[in-house]
Write an enzyme that holds these catalytic residues in place. Structure first.
Site, mmCIF file in Angstrom:
data_model
loop_
_atom_site.group_PDB
_atom_site.id
_atom_site.type_symbol
_atom_site.label_atom_id
_atom_site.label_comp_id
_atom_site.label_asym_id
_atom_site.label_seq_id
_atom_site.Cartn_x
_atom_site.Cartn_y
_atom_site.Cartn_z
ATOM 1 N N ASP A 1 0.857 -1.192 0.000
ATOM 2 C CA ASP A 1 0.000 0.000 0.000
ATOM 3 C C ASP A 1 0.884 1.231 0.000
ATOM 4 O O ASP A 1 1.981 1.217 0.577
ATOM 5 C CB ASP A 1 -0.912 0.010 1.233
ATOM 6 N N ASP B 1 -7.102 -1.638 -4.053
ATOM 7 C CA ASP B 1 -8.068 -1.207 -3.040
ATOM 8 C C ASP B 1 -9.036 -0.180 -3.614
ATOM 9 O O ASP B 1 -10.244 -0.235 -3.359
ATOM 10 C CB ASP B 1 -7.361 -0.589 -1.829
#
Length: 155
Positions: free
Chosen positions: A113, A130
């Protein structure tokens, strides 16, 4: 067809961006790069599900991986049955995002991320996959509302 193409595009885009993050700008070494006053690239090794919820290592990693694979398979089955474009778009985005993160979890043990909007009081660091999942869920809800309205009009 549309949903499958979207899923493939999301998987490819997600993995290309992650490779750039890892090897192009070497974010694991730099940790954080301020891009704008409200946006940074911040390296996070996410061992949970989307947005870092439900952290899991060891057997939990494989359980999350199996769950993601099962969800993607069920959504792919649903995608084959649909003719509605909004539903196909939503399903393709969710499938692509789930598989993009699954690739990381299986090959690295964590999901990469890096999009960080914490200066805007958004506490989660996330990635392309995401974002695709979140946008895909929004399209699924939109399809439900639009389809529900059509069903009510026919009744």
């Amino acid at each position: 067809m549309l949903g499958g193409l979207i899923a493939a595009a999301i998987i490819i885009a997600d993995q290309i961006v992650k490779m750039w993050i890892l090897y192009g700008i070497q974010l694991p070494i730099r940790r954080t790069i301020e891009v704008l006053p409200f946006f940074s690239l911040t390296m996070v090794e996410n061992r949970g599900v989307s947005f870092g919820m439900f952290q899991a290592d060891g057997i939990g990693r494989w359980l999350l991986s199996a769950f993601a694979l099962g969800v993607a398979a069920m959504l792919a089955w649903w995608l084959r049955q649909t003719e509605r474009r909004t539903l196909a778009l939503g399903l393709g985005l969710v499938i692509g995002g789930a598989i993009g993160n699954l690739i990381d979890r299986v090959t690295r043990g964590y999901v990469i991320d890096f999009f960080d909007f914490s200066d805007l009081y958004f506490p989660y660091v996330f990635n392309v996959a995401d974002a695709a999942i979140s946008i895909g869920v929004a399209f699924l809800l939109l399809d439900f509302v639009l389809n529900n309205d059509e069903t009510e009009k026919k009744a």
